[in-house]
Motif scaffolding. Structure first.
Motif, mmCIF file in Angstrom:
data_model
loop_
_atom_site.group_PDB
_atom_site.id
_atom_site.type_symbol
_atom_site.label_atom_id
_atom_site.label_comp_id
_atom_site.label_asym_id
_atom_site.label_seq_id
_atom_site.Cartn_x
_atom_site.Cartn_y
_atom_site.Cartn_z
ATOM 1 N N UNK A 44 -53.571 20.942 9.409
ATOM 2 C CA UNK A 44 -52.672 22.089 9.236
ATOM 3 C C UNK A 44 -51.679 21.850 8.096
ATOM 4 N N UNK A 45 -50.988 20.707 8.116
ATOM 5 C CA UNK A 45 -49.974 20.475 7.082
ATOM 6 C C UNK A 45 -50.612 20.262 5.716
ATOM 7 N N UNK A 78 -56.047 27.102 9.563
ATOM 8 C CA UNK A 78 -56.462 25.763 9.963
ATOM 9 C C UNK A 78 -55.924 25.400 11.338
ATOM 10 N N UNK A 79 -54.664 25.728 11.594
ATOM 11 C CA UNK A 79 -54.092 25.450 12.910
ATOM 12 C C UNK A 79 -54.830 26.231 13.996
ATOM 13 N N UNK A 80 -55.126 27.490 13.710
ATOM 14 C CA UNK A 80 -55.824 28.341 14.678
ATOM 15 C C UNK A 80 -57.235 27.816 14.934
ATOM 16 N N UNK A 81 -57.964 27.493 13.870
ATOM 17 C CA UNK A 81 -59.336 27.014 14.012
ATOM 18 C C UNK A 81 -59.373 25.677 14.746
ATOM 19 N N UNK A 82 -58.461 24.778 14.388
ATOM 20 C CA UNK A 82 -58.457 23.467 15.032
ATOM 21 C C UNK A 82 -58.079 23.573 16.500
ATOM 22 N N UNK A 83 -57.171 24.465 16.798
ATOM 23 C CA UNK A 83 -56.780 24.662 18.202
ATOM 24 C C UNK A 83 -57.978 25.125 19.025
ATOM 25 N N UNK A 84 -58.792 26.023 18.467
ATOM 26 C CA UNK A 84 -60.021 26.455 19.155
ATOM 27 C C UNK A 84 -60.954 25.267 19.350
ATOM 28 N N UNK A 85 -61.080 24.436 18.309
ATOM 29 C CA UNK A 85 -61.927 23.249 18.397
ATOM 30 C C UNK A 85 -61.537 22.370 19.572
ATOM 31 N N UNK A 86 -60.230 22.180 19.750
ATOM 32 C CA UNK A 86 -59.770 21.243 20.768
ATOM 33 C C UNK A 86 -60.090 21.735 22.167
ATOM 34 N N UNK A 87 -59.716 22.983 22.484
ATOM 35 C CA UNK A 87 -59.978 23.402 23.865
ATOM 36 C C UNK A 87 -61.453 23.698 24.112
ATOM 37 N N UNK A 88 -62.181 24.159 23.099
ATOM 38 C CA UNK A 88 -63.625 24.331 23.276
ATOM 39 C C UNK A 88 -64.308 22.964 23.375
ATOM 40 N N UNK A 111 -67.606 24.306 18.825
ATOM 41 C CA UNK A 111 -66.465 23.444 18.521
ATOM 42 C C UNK A 111 -66.664 22.690 17.204
ATOM 43 N N UNK A 112 -67.922 22.360 16.868
ATOM 44 C CA UNK A 112 -68.192 21.719 15.582
ATOM 45 C C UNK A 112 -67.846 22.658 14.434
ATOM 46 N N UNK A 113 -68.267 23.914 14.548
ATOM 47 C CA UNK A 113 -68.009 24.867 13.470
ATOM 48 C C UNK A 113 -66.511 25.064 13.253
ATOM 49 N N UNK A 114 -65.762 25.243 14.324
ATOM 50 C CA UNK A 114 -64.329 25.472 14.169
ATOM 51 C C UNK A 114 -63.602 24.207 13.719
ATOM 52 N N UNK A 115 -64.210 23.021 13.930
ATOM 53 C CA UNK A 115 -63.612 21.782 13.413
ATOM 54 C C UNK A 115 -63.916 21.589 11.937
ATOM 55 N N UNK A 116 -65.100 21.998 11.517
ATOM 56 C CA UNK A 116 -65.503 21.785 10.125
ATOM 57 C C UNK A 116 -64.629 22.602 9.170
ATOM 58 N N UNK A 117 -64.139 23.737 9.604
ATOM 59 C CA UNK A 117 -63.289 24.558 8.734
ATOM 60 C C UNK A 117 -62.021 23.797 8.334
ATOM 61 N N UNK A 118 -61.270 23.204 9.278
ATOM 62 C CA UNK A 118 -60.131 22.372 8.849
ATOM 63 C C UNK A 118 -60.548 21.150 8.036
ATOM 64 N N UNK A 119 -61.717 20.572 8.342
ATOM 65 C CA UNK A 119 -62.206 19.447 7.540
ATOM 66 C C UNK A 119 -62.432 19.893 6.093
ATOM 67 N N UNK A 120 -63.022 21.065 5.943
ATOM 68 C CA UNK A 120 -63.306 21.598 4.609
ATOM 69 C C UNK A 120 -62.013 21.841 3.837
#
Length: 486
Positions: free
Chosen positions: A72-73, A87-97, A355-364
């Motif tokens: 996020x930062x 990024x914060x929104x996508x990663x948050x989805x990654x975590x709970x999913x 969860x992989x897809x929503x994690x890859x967005x912050x990685x990207x």
């Protein structure tokens, strides 16, 4: 996070990385990869290289911005508030999913001992128990959750280390089956298997997300990220190879506890498999403990900047526990777990891909932020050789992220894009609230015709300081620099 919350040293930070990466996902992964055949081991190797590139990228970024929030930062610093919010929104989805996926895999090993008939609603109840125990531990404070993380990380290594060493001696080539059992082309099979395999490396950014709670973050966060990922990579690749070679391919695809089946085959009895199952249960609770911490830290960092609902920024207790973030994330994980058990047959794989897809967005975005800093903002102060190395690593991390999105499949990209875009109304709502607050606090400008009439009301003899705008209670405009919280 406040300095008083910096309760994690290097061992605890490393345990958080290792414990978040090694959950129950790796214990269920061989069965999820089995439909592709041994070609998935090639995918695993490629994913390992991509994960190491990401780990090096996060390590470099965490030295530059040692603040809680991780991806996020980094995105907010490089590309502005909206990118940071996404990024914060996508990663948050990654975590709970992702927590839901870990809980589903965890159930498979709990059911080695109970509910051996796999009755659906009993499985759901077990999964919900696995989600809420770590939530309760996190609600007691970061010191307790950090200590719990170290203990469970040590315990989970025993069976994985056994399979990655002794298990290799019992490999039978006949168990591997057809090299490509998927019916796809080899490149297509590798891409699809890689999207699943990436789930086993989610969490490599864990230390950067909680950097504000780590002592000496500029030094300890990069070390914990890189060393933790390296250790997990060795254990993963060798352990998965051993399971493929000790469990017949036909049985592996339908197994709910593949490491247990492999241990039973090696030892010739159920005691070894039961021991692995116990370790997998401990591992799952440990992973859920770490991910539950992350589920609150990322929203907390964004909420402090006004880019997530304010409830996520409220802390409770002496240790500063983000209660709302922990509880809300666990509730959402519970809901998706119940929904998945009642709607999907391959529950684990479906949630994993989302969860992989929503994690890859912050990685990207993180890889792009690193390239942006290297090529646009900071290249003058870096030696040419180091610049070339860092650019190459970040470019590999970015290419790997794109490849992972492509391998997730059309349906997963559809659902992932849908839940990502659900954040747009939230962002508009947040900015509207900020605009209203700014409008209420702004001074009223008099109309042009009234200015001359009102001017004499100000005695010219009074000191100019009396006519300066009144400062806010906080002492002035909010600072914009990242990392001011830490």
């Amino acid at each position: 996070m406040p300095a008083k919350g910096a309760a994690l040293g290097l061992p605890a930070a490393s345990a958080l990385v290792i414990g978040s990466i090694i959950g129950t996902g790796v214990f269920a992964l061989p069965a999820a990869l089995a439909p592709y055949g041994p070609v998935s081991l090639v995918a695993f190797g490629a994913v390992t290289l991509g994960a190491l590139a990401l780990a090096l990228t996060f390590g470099s970024l965490s030295r530059r911005v040692p603040a809680s929030g991780g991806p996020y930062v980094y995105a907010r610093e490089a590309f502005g508030e909206f990118a940071g919010f996404l990024n914060a929104w996508s990663y948050w989805i990654t975590v709970w999913a992702g927590n839901a996926a870990i809980a589903v895999a965890w159930v498979g090993y709990v059911e080695v001992f109970v509910n051996t008939g796999h009755r659906t609603w009993t499985s759901v109840l077990i999964a919900l128990t696995g989600l809420w125990i770590p939530a309760a531990i996190n609600l007691t404070g970061v010191r307790n959750s950090g200590a719990f993380q170290v203990i469970t990380t040590v315990l989970k290594f025993v069976p994985l280390l056994f399979m990655a060493t002794v298990g290799l001696l019992f490999i039978d080539p006949a168990n591997f089956g057809a090299f490509n059992a998927s019916g796809r082309s080899v490149p297509g099979a590798v891409s699809a298997a890689a999207a699943i395999a990436l789930f086993s490396y989610l969490g490599l950014e864990a230390a950067s997300v909680v950097a504000g709670r780590v002592r000496e973050p500029g030094r300890n966060v990069p070390r914990a990220t890189v060393y933790g990922t390296l250790v997990c990579a060795v254990i993963y690749v060798l352990g998965t190879l051993a399971v493929f070679g000790t469990v017949p391919h036909g049985e592996l695809a339908s197994s709910t506890a593949p490491f247990t089946d492999a241990a039973n085959g090696i030892a010739g009895g159920s005691w070894a498999g039961d021991a692995v199952a116990v370790a997998a249960v401990v591992s799952g609770i440990g992973a859920l403990n770490g991910w539950t911490m992350l589920s609150a830290e990322m929203p907390y960092a964004a909420a402090r900047d006004g880019l997530f609902p304010a409830a996520f920024a409220r802390l409770r207790g002496r240790g500063g526990v983000p209660v709302f973030g922990i509880v809300s994330s666990t509730l959402l994980a519970s809901l998706i777990t119940v929904f998945s058990y009642t709607r999907f047959e391959d529950v684990f794989t479906k949630i994993v891909l989302l969860s992989v897809l929503t994690a890859v967005i912050p990685y990207l975005f993180s890889a792009a932020a690193q390239l942006h800093w290297l090529l646009v903002r900071g290249r003058e102060g870096i030696a040419p050789r180091r610049l070339a190395r860092d650019v190459t690593v970040a470019a590999l991390a970015m290419a790997f992220s794109y490849w992972s999105i492509q391998g997730s499949g059309y349906q997963t990209v559809y659902y992932g894009l849908f839940v990502l875009l659900l954040g747009l109304p939230v962002y508009v709502w947040l900015k509207r609230g900020q605009a209203r607050g700014a409008a209420r606090s702004a001074p009223v400008e008099p109309a042009a015709g009234d200015r001359a009439a009102r001017a004499p009301e100000t005695p010219p003899s009074l000191p100019p300081a009396l006519f300066r705008p009144r400062r806010s209670r906080s002492g002035g405009p909010r600072r914009q620099g990242l990392g001011h919280r830490d």
